[in-house]
Write an enzyme that holds these catalytic residues in place. Sequence first.
Site, PDB file in Angstrom:
ATOM      1  N   LYS A 112      11.140  12.796  21.116  1.00 16.71           N
ATOM      2  CA  LYS A 112      12.499  13.219  20.753  1.00 16.71           C
ATOM      3  C   LYS A 112      12.965  12.552  19.461  1.00 16.71           C
ATOM      4  O   LYS A 112      13.636  13.187  18.652  1.00 16.71           O
ATOM      5  CB  LYS A 112      13.459  12.985  21.918  1.00 16.71           C
ATOM      6  CG  LYS A 112      13.124  13.934  23.062  1.00 16.71           C
ATOM      7  CD  LYS A 112      14.152  14.028  24.133  1.00 16.71           C
ATOM      8  CE  LYS A 112      13.786  15.213  25.042  1.00 16.71           C
ATOM      9  NZ  LYS A 112      14.733  15.482  26.083  1.00 16.71           N
ATOM     10  N   LYS A 195       6.179  24.260  22.587  1.00 15.98           N
ATOM     11  CA  LYS A 195       6.878  24.239  23.880  1.00 15.98           C
ATOM     12  C   LYS A 195       8.288  24.812  23.726  1.00 15.98           C
ATOM     13  O   LYS A 195       8.998  24.443  22.777  1.00 15.98           O
ATOM     14  CB  LYS A 195       6.982  22.792  24.391  1.00 15.98           C
ATOM     15  CG  LYS A 195       7.610  22.685  25.775  1.00 15.98           C
ATOM     16  CD  LYS A 195       8.212  21.317  26.054  1.00 15.98           C
ATOM     17  CE  LYS A 195       9.636  21.486  26.533  1.00 15.98           C
ATOM     18  NZ  LYS A 195      10.362  20.318  26.933  1.00 15.98           N
ATOM     19  N   LYS A 198      15.279  23.643  24.263  1.00 12.93           N
ATOM     20  CA  LYS A 198      16.628  23.904  23.732  1.00 12.93           C
ATOM     21  C   LYS A 198      16.764  23.328  22.334  1.00 12.93           C
ATOM     22  O   LYS A 198      17.382  23.920  21.466  1.00 12.93           O
ATOM     23  CB  LYS A 198      17.683  23.272  24.642  1.00 12.93           C
ATOM     24  CG  LYS A 198      17.731  23.867  26.023  1.00 12.93           C
ATOM     25  CD  LYS A 198      18.838  23.194  26.824  1.00 12.93           C
ATOM     26  CE  LYS A 198      18.473  23.047  28.279  1.00 12.93           C
ATOM     27  NZ  LYS A 198      17.839  21.754  28.616  1.00 12.93           N
TER      28      LYS A 198
HETATM   29  N1  AQP Z   1       8.908  25.090  27.945  1.00 16.83           N
HETATM   30  C1  AQP Z   1       8.995  24.696  29.207  1.00 16.83           C
HETATM   31  N2  AQP Z   1       8.071  25.104  30.099  1.00 16.83           N
HETATM   32  C2  AQP Z   1       8.150  24.718  31.412  1.00 16.83           C
HETATM   33  N3  AQP Z   1       9.147  23.948  31.901  1.00 16.83           N
HETATM   34  C3  AQP Z   1      10.088  23.519  31.039  1.00 16.83           C
HETATM   35  N4  AQP Z   1      11.187  22.749  31.191  1.00 16.83           N
HETATM   36  C4  AQP Z   1      11.825  22.613  29.996  1.00 16.83           C
HETATM   37  N5  AQP Z   1      11.154  23.301  29.054  1.00 16.83           N
HETATM   38  C5  AQP Z   1      10.068  23.868  29.657  1.00 16.83           C
HETATM   39  C6  AQP Z   1      11.608  22.168  32.456  1.00 16.83           C
HETATM   40  O1  AQP Z   1      12.991  22.453  32.630  1.00 16.83           O
HETATM   41  C7  AQP Z   1      13.597  21.369  33.321  1.00 16.83           C
HETATM   42  C8  AQP Z   1      14.837  20.940  32.592  1.00 16.83           C
HETATM   43  O2  AQP Z   1      14.567  20.156  31.498  1.00 16.83           O
HETATM   44  P1  AQP Z   1      15.758  19.374  30.767  1.00 16.83           P
HETATM   45  O3  AQP Z   1      16.895  20.264  30.533  1.00 16.83           O
HETATM   46  O4  AQP Z   1      16.052  18.133  31.471  1.00 16.83           O
HETATM   47  O5  AQP Z   1      15.133  18.946  29.436  1.00 16.83           O
HETATM   48  P2  AQP Z   1      13.835  19.321  28.732  1.00 16.83           P
HETATM   49  O6  AQP Z   1      12.638  19.290  29.579  1.00 16.83           O
HETATM   50  O7  AQP Z   1      13.758  18.425  27.556  1.00 16.83           O
HETATM   51  O8  AQP Z   1      14.196  20.819  28.381  1.00 16.83           O
HETATM   52  P3  AQP Z   1      14.439  21.326  26.963  1.00 16.83           P
HETATM   53  O9  AQP Z   1      14.822  22.746  26.963  1.00 16.83           O
HETATM   54  O10 AQP Z   1      13.240  20.964  26.157  1.00 16.83           O
HETATM   55  O11 AQP Z   1      15.748  20.492  26.531  1.00 16.83           O
HETATM   56  P4  AQP Z   1      16.017  19.587  25.279  1.00 16.83           P
HETATM   57  O12 AQP Z   1      15.523  20.364  24.089  1.00 16.83           O
HETATM   58  O13 AQP Z   1      17.498  19.360  25.258  1.00 16.83           O
HETATM   59  O14 AQP Z   1      15.246  18.319  25.459  1.00 16.83           O
HETATM   60  C9  AQP Z   1      12.544  20.275  33.457  1.00 16.83           C
HETATM   61  O15 AQP Z   1      11.981  20.324  34.737  1.00 16.83           O
HETATM   62  C10 AQP Z   1      11.536  20.645  32.425  1.00 16.83           C
HETATM   63  O16 AQP Z   1      10.255  20.180  32.719  1.00 16.83           O
END
Ligand code: AQP
Length: 329
Positions: A112, A195, A198
């Site tokens: 990150k 991947k 968000k």
């Molecule tokens: N691309 C993905 N494929 C499969 N699973 C995913 N998850 C996120 N992206 C994928 C799963 O969604 C859940 C929520 O995750 P989060 O909101 O806590 O944060 P994250 O994993 O960091 O999701 P983002 O979209 O990538 O958010 P940002 O960009 O804000 O960090 C988790 O179970 C995650 O594994």
Amino acid sequence: MPRLLSGLQPSGQLHLGNYAGAIKQFLTLQDRGYESFVFVASYHALTSVRDPAALRTNIRQVVIDYLAFGLEPKKTHIYLQQDVPAVTELAWLLGCVCPKSQMDKAVSYKDKVAKGLPASLGLYTYPVLQAADILAVEPDVVPVGEDQRQNVEIARDLAQRFNHAYGRDDTPVFKVPEVMIQRGTAVLPGLDGQKMSKSYGNTLDPFLPEKKLRKTIMKIVSDSTPVEAAKNPDTDTTFALFSALAGADNPRTHELAEKYRAENISFGYGHAKQALFELVLEHFGPARQRREELMGDPGHVEQVLRDGAAAANQAAAAVVKNARHAVGL
Ligand code: AQP
């Protein structure tokens, strides 16, 4: 009754990766009779969101989307992280048994920061707060996407360290949960093939208005194989998204894979994207409809959150009481 705990950050609009990697598992386990605790990780989102108005909007939207996707408040306790103060207290207790070296090794912090997030102490100790979220309600399983595997392993490790330091053999303080990761959808690619995330601006939001949804799907990056040549479904993002939604074993997925492999002038990536567009509309039709209704019923959303917080607080109170007693407070 077995229990599950999981959560998502309100750091932006939920996307197909969140649905396929996490929410789909919540729905399956909810239907199998699990008592589910699914929260909105608003404190975690503070590591990336510095706009209070946007955060407020995102928090409400995540709750509405949970309900629209099919979480049922009678089976799933939906709550906001800040409504369960025991979680932050537990985070401190766990932080005191967490070696600094464990945080140094956490990959999500490095990823990150590399992507431009501020290198804050909150981001650095994120896995400890996440461990507290998990251990507070004593789940049996934590369904997540692959990117969260290490964080759940850290939660397990901290529970074991705490139990070793303070538990008695027959009465551990914390229950050690299992991580649950869905094969095939563990890391869903985004529009650019990285991947889906968000914070990478490469997401597909299944609630987009039809026209915008189609336009977004048509932007998915594909390789430059000419229309008439055979294409490899296994390396293509559109196919990966189709397969994640329809299911890898679905005859429609096999049929699409055959079309990729055939040397067929009348099947190019555009046709695959059109098939994905139609599948998203079909798959999320009921959710899109429910979401419209929920947007007009803020009273219901508030009630769901009150009930969810009451259940989570009740579960967490007993755990914190034990942990306090165990350390000598
Ligand atoms: N691309 C993905 N494929 C499969 N699973 C995913 N998850 C996120 N992206 C994928 C799963 O969604 C859940 C929520 O995750 P989060 O909101 O806590 O944060 P994250 O994993 O960091 O999701 P983002 O979209 O990538 O958010 P940002 O960009 O804000 O960090 C988790 O179970 C995650 O594994």
